[in-house]
Design a protein around this motif. Structure first.
Motif, short mmCIF file in Angstrom:
data_model
loop_
_atom_site.label_atom_id
_atom_site.label_comp_id
_atom_site.label_asym_id
_atom_site.label_seq_id
_atom_site.Cartn_x
_atom_site.Cartn_y
_atom_site.Cartn_z
N UNK A 1 22.44 6.43 43.80
CA UNK A 1 21.74 5.23 43.02
C UNK A 1 20.98 4.52 44.12
N UNK A 2 19.70 4.31 43.86
CA UNK A 2 18.93 3.66 44.81
C UNK A 2 18.06 2.55 44.22
N UNK A 3 17.62 1.57 44.85
CA UNK A 3 16.71 0.62 44.44
C UNK A 3 15.44 1.10 44.14
N UNK A 4 14.68 0.40 43.24
CA UNK A 4 13.16 0.84 42.76
C UNK A 4 12.42 1.00 43.78
N UNK A 5 11.70 1.93 43.98
CA UNK A 5 10.50 1.95 44.97
C UNK A 5 9.59 2.67 44.31
N UNK A 6 8.16 2.09 44.29
CA UNK A 6 7.10 2.49 43.75
C UNK A 6 6.74 4.19 43.96
N UNK A 7 6.55 5.05 42.80
CA UNK A 7 6.38 6.29 42.95
C UNK A 7 4.99 6.65 43.14
N UNK A 8 4.61 7.50 43.74
CA UNK A 8 3.12 8.20 43.90
C UNK A 8 2.78 9.14 42.89
N UNK A 9 1.78 8.63 42.09
CA UNK A 9 1.62 9.47 40.98
C UNK A 9 0.99 10.86 41.39
N UNK A 10 1.18 11.87 40.45
CA UNK A 10 0.58 13.00 40.58
C UNK A 10 -0.31 13.60 39.52
N UNK A 11 -1.34 14.33 39.65
CA UNK A 11 -2.15 14.70 38.47
C UNK A 11 -1.35 16.08 37.68
N UNK B 1 8.41 -1.02 35.71
CA UNK B 1 9.26 -1.09 36.74
C UNK B 1 9.14 -2.41 37.64
N UNK B 2 10.10 -2.98 38.11
CA UNK B 2 10.42 -4.05 38.79
C UNK B 2 11.41 -4.23 39.74
N UNK B 3 11.59 -4.77 40.70
CA UNK B 3 12.68 -5.04 41.77
C UNK B 3 14.06 -4.87 41.21
N UNK B 4 14.36 -5.36 39.75
CA UNK B 4 15.65 -5.14 39.32
C UNK B 4 15.98 -3.67 38.86
N UNK C 1 14.44 6.49 36.04
CA UNK C 1 14.35 4.92 36.18
C UNK C 1 15.18 4.54 35.12
N UNK C 2 15.95 3.52 35.53
CA UNK C 2 16.75 2.82 34.59
C UNK C 2 16.78 1.30 34.77
#
Length: 146
Positions: free
Chosen positions: A25-35, A68-71, A87-88
């Motif tokens: 289980x890890x903290x949120x980090x922004x994902x790189x979008x894929x086409x 998504x946010x830091x929480x 993502x939860x």
């Protein structure tokens, strides 16, 4: 035989996933979008050198989009032979459910979310929707999408 679930929040809903499928289980980090990926695939993140697809579980279940946010949290799970992130909103606790606490989903017609659930568990007056991880993803090689 009893099974253990990690429970988590998605809005007001409590869901659970088999603890044996969880890697971390890890903290949120922004994902790189894929086409050219399904709309519920938020993108990919780097997990210690492994490219990890991140799924927007809320969108996959047909409950809207996650902002998504830091929480928020990413639960890294094994789906088939691949690691995926979901993502939860928040992780709650670990519960043990006996077979008699598991109930099938009621027949509610063609509800989008019901095809991704194994059933309902009732524990201490709480209803927990038990996620069927193997039904969450379409069999796609995300590397081909990039």
């Amino acid at each position: 035989m009893s099974r253990q679930l990690i429970t988590f929040q998605l809005g007001d809903q409590v869901l659970g996933v088999d603890i044996m499928a969880i890697r971390e289980i890890r903290a949120w980090s922004p994902a790189t979008p894929l086409p050219n990926v399904p709309s519920y695939v938020r993108g990919v993140v780097n997990l210690r050198g492994v490219v990890l697809p991140v799924l927007d579980l809320r969108r996959r279940l047909g409950w809207g989009d996650t902002d998504p946010s830091a929480r928020h949290v990413i639960i890294v799970v094994h789906i088939g032979s691949q690691l995926q992130g979901i993502i939860v909103d928040a992780v709650n606790d670990i519960v043990t459910i006996a077979p008699d606490q598991m109930q099938p989903l009621p027949d509610v017609g063609d509800a989008e979310a019901s095809r991704f659930l194994d059933g309902l568990a009732t524990i201490e007056q709480r209803m927990i929707l038990v996620l069927a991880l193997d039904r969450l993803v379409e069999r796609t090689d995300y590397a081909d999408a990039a």
